[in-house]
Write a protein that holds these residues in place. Structure first.
Motif, short mmCIF file in Angstrom:
data_model
loop_
_atom_site.label_atom_id
_atom_site.label_comp_id
_atom_site.label_asym_id
_atom_site.label_seq_id
_atom_site.Cartn_x
_atom_site.Cartn_y
_atom_site.Cartn_z
N GLY A 91 1.13 -1.30 0.02
CA GLY A 91 -0.28 -0.35 -0.08
C GLY A 91 0.55 1.19 -0.40
N TYR A 94 -5.31 4.64 -1.32
CA TYR A 94 -4.96 3.79 0.23
C TYR A 94 -5.21 2.35 0.07
N GLY A 95 -5.69 1.41 -1.30
CA GLY A 95 -6.44 0.43 -1.71
C GLY A 95 -5.88 -0.93 -0.33
N GLY A 96 -4.71 -0.74 -0.30
CA GLY A 96 -3.63 -2.07 0.96
C GLY A 96 -4.08 -1.11 2.21
N ALA A 104 -7.04 0.35 3.50
CA ALA A 104 -8.62 0.03 3.68
C ALA A 104 -8.44 -1.59 3.94
N PHE A 105 -7.74 -2.34 3.16
CA PHE A 105 -8.43 -3.48 2.83
C PHE A 105 -7.13 -3.83 4.54
N PHE A 156 -10.01 -3.43 7.29
CA PHE A 156 -11.53 -4.47 6.94
C PHE A 156 -10.80 -5.79 7.37
N ALA A 157 -9.65 -5.99 7.10
CA ALA A 157 -9.65 -7.21 7.04
C ALA A 157 -9.00 -8.78 8.72
#
Lengths: 496, 101
Positions: free
Chosen positions: B50, B57-59, B61-62, B65-66
């Motif tokens: 990320g 900032y997809g990583g 955010a992921f 969530f994870a």
């Protein structure tokens, strides 16, 4: 921060413009919250309060997805997270049907209704699961897909472990939760690499595929395999099927009916979407295609061969549903061109017959206590309507005319054949042959049920326990639908 | 200088240790710990990758969530293991095999 301010209002507008596309999910979320309160308050005065609320919620959500108030959306909504297109809408309707049937089956099952935990929480979990299933069928982004799969998985663990009355219930729940959590962890690790290779989470984006093509194919194949461990768990194809027979046998029967149908429908839509989004010219995706063809062939063979030596009805049907997974994968692989009529027809028929068979198994177990094939001896005369329906549904599962199962299998075979004619792919031909072969094999174990129920005599007369007959009437409707769709398949094929 | 390779190697180690704990299957709780290690390996990868995705900032955010989803799954899993212990008086997956072919 200040320079981001105009951007924020633009983003908010984008979100608001996308909300009508997920109206059914918002209805379900509202019903979920309402069901928690009604479980605490309404159920004291009216026993079926939450049940009625759940059915209403599912019905309204289905109505919203069948007749969208706004025109259907072609593109991705909410920053490329979901795509509520025609496929998504049809799958939403199918999962709504399965969820409603599950609620009816639970409400008629004495194990659930007299349990000290009551059923209100189960209905809340069901509504949340329904949202997850819908999102699974519409997701076009790995993050959304992972969240949806986890929503469905965690909800399913709760369903399997809900009663926890016998040793078998708890064992099934533990096997399910450990296997499922391990598979989703492996999937997450694979997703982290796909993200690292491409910098993208949207798997329909062009940048994502360019990124994959720029990487060494071996690396991408490994990452995709890790991801397909999670997807394979949800679809239970070989080699991720180990949990299926144990969990299906040990779980309460209505839960087995639900697990063998709903996640599979949404999962097949998801698989179709992922394969459809991938361009054909990349080496890694060609590897993936080949691996999926091998997995589909192995799934069909293993499911049907292992079913032959089962005596427990639920375990036999668990292996049968593994066999059907292989068949559904063949439908998806044959139709990776974005045209889903055949797949949707098969899914709809599969939902009708599988839910029907398990609901009948539940009813017969509740009435007579018989849960294996030998226990069905001579029951055909005692319970005529349930067993006539059972035979109709089994004929349909085998794929014989004049039932809808025949039309569905015929359509899949012809789709696979025209795919083979078009591309000359030997794998497709192999799938066709194995599909035809396993259809014949499946006849031998499906036939055990009518053989015992109608042709063999039992030495003792079974004692019948009283049970509400609502399940039988619902299943009779399902069987009639299976017969009618076998004669008039056009009723479903022309639907949007 | 710590490069992305260092993060990936640590992630791969974590994943392998977790996978070993899952496959060894001594105790249901230890299997859960192994699963948690695998998830943490993936989260470490996501955050490390990320860093190069500074627009969306997809990583990151992921990863958030994870973490939340892993916690939810573990909560359910522990409740189920508690029920298993009530019925079987053991949490060793090898000893619990009423259901088999």
């Amino acid at each position: 921060m200040v320079e981001l301010l105009p951007d924020i209002s633009k983003k908010l507008d984008h979100i608001l413009a996308g909300l009508p596309g997920i109206l059914p999910e918002m209805v379900l979320a509202a019903a979920f919250i309402a069901s928690i309160f009604s479980g605490l308050l309404v159920d004291r005065w009216w026993k079926h309060g939450t049940f009625a609320l759940t059915l209403t919620g599912i019905g309204v959500a289905a109505w919203c997805s069948a007749w969208p108030l706004a025109p259907p959306y072609g593109g991705n909504l909410l920053f490329g997270m979901v795509m509520p297109d025609g496929l998504g809408q049809s799958v939403r309707l199918l999962t709504a049907l399965v969820c409603a049937l599950f609620a009816v089956a639970v409400n008629a099952n004495p194990d659930f209704t007299v349990h000290r935990k009551r059923t209100a929480d189960l209905y809340s979990v069901l509504l949340a699961l329904h949202i997850g299933l819908n999102l699974m069928a519409m997701a076009t982004n790995w993050l959304m897909l992972f969240v949806a799969i986890e929503m469905v998985s965690v909800g399913s663990y709760v369903l399997v472990g809900y009663l926890a009355k016998t040793r078998q219930h708890t064992e099934a729940a533990m096997k399910y939760v450990l296997f499922g959590a391990a598979c989703s962890a492996v999937m997450l690790y694979g997703l982290s690499f796909l993200y690292g290779f491409t910098g993208q989470l949207d798997y329909t984006a062009a940048a994502y595929h360019d990124g994959l093509n720029a990487m060494p194919p071996a690396l991408v194949t490994v990452a995709l395999l890790l991801v397909f461990a999670g997807i394979g768990f949800k679809l239970s194809f070989v080699p991720f099927h180990f949990w299926t027979p144990d969990v299906y046998q040990g779980a309460p029967t209505p839960v087995t009916a639900f697990l063998s149908t709903a996640p599979k429908i949404a999962g097949m839509a998801m698989l179709g979407r992922i394969l459809h989004a991938s361009p054909v010219d990349s080496a890694a995706l060609e590897n993936l295609h080949l691996i999926l063809i091998v997995a589909a062939a192995a799934t069909m063979l293993l499911g049907n061969l292992a079913a032959l030596r089962q005596t427990n009805v639920k375990r036999m049907m668990a292996y049968s549903s593994i066999g059907h997974t292989g068949f559904l994968m063949m439908a998806v692989l044959a139709y990776a061109s974005g045209e889903y009529t055949v797949l949707l027809f098969y899914l709809a028929v599969y939902a009708l017959m599988n839910m029907g068979v398990f609901m009948l198994a539940d009813y017969i177990e509740g009435r007579t206590g018989a849960d294996d094939v030998d226990g069905y001896r001579g029951l055909g005369k005692v319970l005529p309507l349930p067993f006539v329906c059972f035979v109709i549904l089994l004929v349909s599962l085998t794929g014989l005319p004049p039932t809808a199962g025949f039309i569905a299998k015929l359509l899949v075979f012809s789709a696979a054949f025209s795919n083979w004619q078009l591309h000359g792919d030997p794998g497709m031909m192999a799938l066709l042959i194995i599909g035809a072969l396993t259809t014949v094999i499946s006849l031998f174990y499906y036939f055990k049920v009518p053989l015992n129920a109608f042709l063999r005599k039992s030495s003792r007369t079974p004692g019948l326990r009283p049970l509400p007959a609502v399940t039988v009437w619902v299943v009779a409707l399902l069987s009639a639908a299976v017969l009618l769709l076998g004669v008039f398949p056009g009723w479903l094929m022309t639907a949007p | 200088m710590i490069t992305i390779t260092h993060f990936l190697v640590v992630g791969a180690w974590l994943f392998s240790i977790g996978l070993y704990a899952v496959l060894a299957r001594r105790n249901a709780i230890l299997v859960l710990v192994g699963i948690e290690l695998m998830i943490n390996a993936a989260i470490l990868n996501l955050v490390a990758f990320g860093r190069y995705d500074s627009s969306l900032y997809g990583g990151q955010a992921f990863a958030l969530f994870a973490i939340v989803l892993a916690a939810a799954a573990v909560a359910v899993a522990l409740a189920i293991i508690l029920n298993v212990y009530k019925h079987h008086k053991t949490v060793n997956p090898e000893d619990i095999s009423d259901l088999k072919d």
